[in-house]
Design a protein around this motif. Structure first.
Motif, PDB file in Angstrom:
ATOM      1  N   ALA A   1      41.940  11.566 -19.638  1.00 11.69           N
ATOM      2  CA  ALA A   1      41.448  10.195 -19.792  1.00 11.69           C
ATOM      3  C   ALA A   1      40.039  10.022 -19.241  1.00 11.69           C
ATOM      4  CB  ALA A   1      42.400   9.220 -19.107  1.00 11.69           C
ATOM      5  N   TYR A   2      39.702  10.757 -18.182  1.00 11.08           N
ATOM      6  CA  TYR A   2      38.402  10.604 -17.534  1.00 11.08           C
ATOM      7  C   TYR A   2      37.720  11.973 -17.425  1.00 11.08           C
ATOM      8  CZ  TYR A   2      41.059   6.531 -15.968  1.00 11.08           C
ATOM      9  OH  TYR A   2      41.855   5.425 -15.925  1.00 11.08           O
ATOM     10  N   ARG A   3      36.430  11.922 -17.313  1.00  8.01           N
ATOM     11  CA  ARG A   3      35.681  13.154 -17.036  1.00  8.01           C
ATOM     12  C   ARG A   3      34.715  12.880 -15.892  1.00  8.01           C
ATOM     13  NH1 ARG A   3      30.602  12.927 -19.516  1.00  8.01           N
ATOM     14  NH2 ARG A   3      30.326  11.280 -21.069  1.00  8.01           N
ATOM     15  N   PRO A   4      34.496  13.865 -15.029  1.00  3.04           N
ATOM     16  CA  PRO A   4      33.571  13.661 -13.902  1.00  3.04           C
ATOM     17  C   PRO A   4      32.151  13.439 -14.403  1.00  3.04           C
ATOM     18  CG  PRO A   4      34.941  15.604 -13.587  1.00  3.04           C
ATOM     19  CD  PRO A   4      35.120  15.177 -14.998  1.00  3.04           C
ATOM     20  N   ARG A   5      31.434  12.529 -13.751  1.00  4.96           N
ATOM     21  CA  ARG A   5      30.027  12.366 -14.069  1.00  4.96           C
ATOM     22  C   ARG A   5      29.241  13.507 -13.450  1.00  4.96           C
ATOM     23  NH1 ARG A   5      29.375   6.946 -12.320  1.00  4.96           N
ATOM     24  NH2 ARG A   5      27.269   7.490 -11.671  1.00  4.96           N
ATOM     25  N   GLN A   6      28.105  13.821 -14.047  1.00  9.28           N
ATOM     26  CA  GLN A   6      27.327  14.952 -13.570  1.00  9.28           C
ATOM     27  C   GLN A   6      26.747  14.693 -12.196  1.00  9.28           C
ATOM     28  OE1 GLN A   6      24.373  13.809 -16.950  1.00  9.28           O
ATOM     29  NE2 GLN A   6      23.318  15.313 -15.694  1.00  9.28           N
ATOM     30  N   GLN A   7      26.384  15.756 -11.531  1.00  9.35           N
ATOM     31  CA  GLN A   7      25.866  15.671 -10.168  1.00  9.35           C
ATOM     32  C   GLN A   7      24.603  14.815 -10.124  1.00  9.35           C
ATOM     33  OE1 GLN A   7      26.090  15.414  -6.871  1.00  9.35           O
ATOM     34  NE2 GLN A   7      27.140  17.391  -6.910  1.00  9.35           N
TER      35      GLN A   7
ATOM     36  N   ALA B   1      45.667   5.483 -17.394  1.00 14.08           N
ATOM     37  CA  ALA B   1      45.882   6.520 -16.395  1.00 14.08           C
ATOM     38  C   ALA B   1      45.460   6.086 -14.998  1.00 14.08           C
ATOM     39  CB  ALA B   1      45.128   7.787 -16.803  1.00 14.08           C
ATOM     40  N   ASP B   2      46.250   6.514 -14.002  1.00 15.16           N
ATOM     41  CA  ASP B   2      45.975   6.180 -12.613  1.00 15.16           C
ATOM     42  C   ASP B   2      44.671   6.819 -12.138  1.00 15.16           C
ATOM     43  OD1 ASP B   2      48.337   4.841 -12.624  1.00 15.16           O
ATOM     44  OD2 ASP B   2      49.394   6.207 -11.266  1.00 15.16           O
ATOM     45  N   ILE B   3      44.098   6.191 -11.126  1.00 14.58           N
ATOM     46  CA  ILE B   3      42.927   6.738 -10.448  1.00 14.58           C
ATOM     47  C   ILE B   3      43.179   6.662  -8.953  1.00 14.58           C
ATOM     48  CG2 ILE B   3      41.195   6.243 -12.224  1.00 14.58           C
ATOM     49  CD1 ILE B   3      40.613   3.616 -10.838  1.00 14.58           C
TER      50      ILE B   3
ATOM     51  N   PRO C   1      32.423   9.807  -8.805  1.00 13.13           N
ATOM     52  CA  PRO C   1      32.313   8.939  -9.978  1.00 13.13           C
ATOM     53  C   PRO C   1      32.943   9.577 -11.217  1.00 13.13           C
ATOM     54  CG  PRO C   1      30.219   9.997  -9.517  1.00 13.13           C
ATOM     55  CD  PRO C   1      31.136  10.384  -8.412  1.00 13.13           C
ATOM     56  N   LEU C   2      33.573   8.756 -12.014  1.00 14.93           N
ATOM     57  CA  LEU C   2      34.201   9.189 -13.255  1.00 14.93           C
ATOM     58  C   LEU C   2      33.650   8.383 -14.423  1.00 14.93           C
ATOM     59  CD1 LEU C   2      37.966   9.335 -12.168  1.00 14.93           C
ATOM     60  CD2 LEU C   2      36.336  11.229 -12.245  1.00 14.93           C
ATOM     61  N   GLU C   3      33.838   8.915 -15.609  1.00 17.47           N
ATOM     62  CA  GLU C   3      33.483   8.210 -16.838  1.00 17.47           C
ATOM     63  C   GLU C   3      34.596   8.442 -17.838  1.00 17.47           C
ATOM     64  OE1 GLU C   3      29.544   7.500 -19.665  1.00 17.47           O
ATOM     65  OE2 GLU C   3      29.520   8.908 -17.984  1.00 17.47           O
ATOM     66  N   ILE C   4      34.867   7.451 -18.662  1.00 18.71           N
ATOM     67  CA  ILE C   4      35.945   7.632 -19.632  1.00 18.71           C
ATOM     68  C   ILE C   4      35.547   8.692 -20.651  1.00 18.71           C
ATOM     69  CG2 ILE C   4      36.814   5.293 -19.347  1.00 18.71           C
ATOM     70  CD1 ILE C   4      35.481   4.626 -22.056  1.00 18.71           C
ATOM     71  N   ASN C   5      36.540   9.405 -21.135  1.00 19.38           N
ATOM     72  CA  ASN C   5      36.343  10.461 -22.114  1.00 19.38           C
ATOM     73  C   ASN C   5      36.782   9.940 -23.479  1.00 19.38           C
ATOM     74  OD1 ASN C   5      36.230  12.780 -23.617  1.00 19.38           O
ATOM     75  ND2 ASN C   5      37.867  13.846 -22.507  1.00 19.38           N
ATOM     76  N   LEU C   6      35.830   9.693 -24.370  1.00 19.44           N
ATOM     77  CA  LEU C   6      36.158   9.089 -25.663  1.00 19.44           C
ATOM     78  C   LEU C   6      37.018   9.996 -26.531  1.00 19.44           C
ATOM     79  CD1 LEU C   6      32.865   7.232 -26.638  1.00 19.44           C
ATOM     80  CD2 LEU C   6      35.017   6.267 -25.818  1.00 19.44           C
ATOM     81  N   ALA C   7      37.086  11.287 -26.207  1.00 16.28           N
ATOM     82  CA  ALA C   7      37.946  12.208 -26.957  1.00 16.28           C
ATOM     83  C   ALA C   7      39.357  12.285 -26.393  1.00 16.28           C
ATOM     84  CB  ALA C   7      37.322  13.603 -26.987  1.00 16.28           C
ATOM     85  N   ALA C   8      39.605  11.575 -25.279  1.00 11.94           N
ATOM     86  CA  ALA C   8      40.919  11.623 -24.644  1.00 11.94           C
ATOM     87  C   ALA C   8      41.982  11.004 -25.539  1.00 11.94           C
ATOM     88  CB  ALA C   8      40.872  10.889 -23.312  1.00 11.94           C
TER      89      ALA C   8
END
Length: 396
Positions: free
Chosen positions: A84-90, A351-353, A382-389
């Motif tokens: 559901a989520y992907r980590p944002r870049q450093q 999805a839980d966080i 930080p997280l960002e939603i994953n549009l492919a999830a």
């Protein structure tokens, strides 16, 4: 002889009638038995279907995108959500995770913790900003293309403005509201007091401040805009609407409908032209909504045992609208999760966080159909939603 024949014939007639009746009874009993059998078979099939759903076997599985698509309206029994989520870049500096994020069309401005505000053009490279020399940074937001910051120095508050994306700041003058908090709605800025008061300061993109008053004293908590009108609300259970963002009228309908809720609304959102007020009380989640710019209100959601009886600690007022759905971050007994709705009446969970002390804000990434959040307020990661999830579910 004729008498005997008559008696015999009568006995045959009566016997035939009895046999016919018995046959009818047997047929009826058989029909009932057959019906009972059919009902039993249906019950067995339903139980098998339920067992299959719970066991995850034997029932056709469908999948759909979590964050987009019309399939989200299809009712079903959710099995699991995938990626559901992907980590944002450093980030540079490393470990920057912002709350209270705003965007002026060029840069993001957000709170990084410990009185530190940052600007960033891309959510990767961040620059710390000080609103005015020697001040404590308190609040920041964008109104139009300009950035505004509220600072404290020697016990007084000042409003500061930047016209160069945060590189420099000009002090616009003192703020005559104790412990003022900042809000923006519909291209206008507001300085509200968290104490019981009617006073507020209205300011424009040029930084012109005007002292105004709401129709009544209350703990005014924010102002939202739905594209046509403004709505100011208070945790005291009152709300006021405006057609110009400066002059407000109390909504008697809001006050009448909110007393039917188990608690006063703690947050109000705009979804299209609809205002949605959310009230939390233990395991209950309730809403009222308005389709005429806050003038009249009606009852919406009423979940008495909401989402498996989770205890609701908070919702964050910073929400996003994506693909026609309102997304809100919530916290329940130490567990964070997202809620979404297409109308303010029917809601679902995502999805839980992992969260710490409160639900994090949700913020749109400019130029992309996504939003981002932090797993712990002001500390990330930080997280960002994953549009492919996608999620798997059994269609009901």
């Amino acid at each position: 002889m004729s008498l005997a024949v008559g008696i015999y014939n009568e006995l045959r007639r009566v016997g035939a009638a009895v046999l016919s009746a018995v046959s009818g009874v047997n047929a009826a009993v058989g029909g009932v038995a057959e019906g009972v059998g059919e009902v039993g078979a249906a019950v067995n099939a339903l139980e098998a279907h339920i067992d299959a759903i719970q066991g995850g076997v034997g029932v056709p599985v469908r999948q759909r995108l979590i964050w987009t698509g019309a399939d989200r309206a299809i009712p079903g029994h959710l099995v699991r959500q995938m990626n559901a989520y992907r980590p944002r870049q450093q980030t540079s500096p490393a470990g920057i995770a912002l709350e209270s994020v705003t965007h002026n069309g060029t840069v993001y401005l957000g709170f990084g913790g410990t009185n530190t505000w940052y600007t960033s053009p891309d959510l990767v490279t961040f620059t710390a900003r000080v609103f005015s020399s020697g001040s404590t940074n308190m609040r920041g937001l964008a109104v139009g293309a300009n950035l505004f910051g509220l600072s404290a120095f020697s016990g007084s508050l000042a409003l500061n403005r930047s016209t160069d994306n945060g590189a420099s700041w000009a002090n616009l003058g003192g703020v005559g509201i104790t412990q003022a908090v900042m809000h923006t709605a519909g291209g206008l800025g507001y300085l509200l007091t968290p104490s019981n008061s009617a006073a507020f300061i209205h300011f424009t993109t040029a930084g012109v401040m005007t002292n105004k008053n709401f129709p009544a004293a209350a703990t005014w908590g924010g102002v939202v805009h739905n594209g046509a009108g403004w709505l100011a609300f208070s945790v005291d259970g009152v709300a006021a609407y405006s057609s110009n963002g400066a002059d407000f009228t109390m909504s008697a309908s809001y006050a009448a409908e909110r007393v039917k809720l188990p608690a006063n609304p703690s947050a109000i959102y705009a979804l299209g032209s609809r205002f949605i007020a959310v009230a939390l009380s233990g395991t209950t989640f309730s809403t009222i909504f308005s389709d005429d710019n806050g003038v009249t209100w009606q009852q919406g959601a009423a979940y008495g045992q909401f989402f498996e009886g989770r205890f609701f600690g908070s919702v964050n007022p910073d929400a996003v609208v994506l693909d026609g759905h309102l997304y809100v971050s919530a916290r329940a007994g130490g567990v964070g999760f997202l809620l979404s709705t297409a109308n303010g009446v029917t809601w679902r969970t995502h999805a839980d966080i992992n969260v710490s002390d409160s639900a994090p804000g949700l913020y749109r990434r400019v130029g992309a159909n996504t939003f981002f959040l932090n797993t712990a307020v002001n500390s990330g990661p930080p997280l960002e939603i994953n549009l492919a999830a996608k999620e798997l579910f059994y269609e009901l």
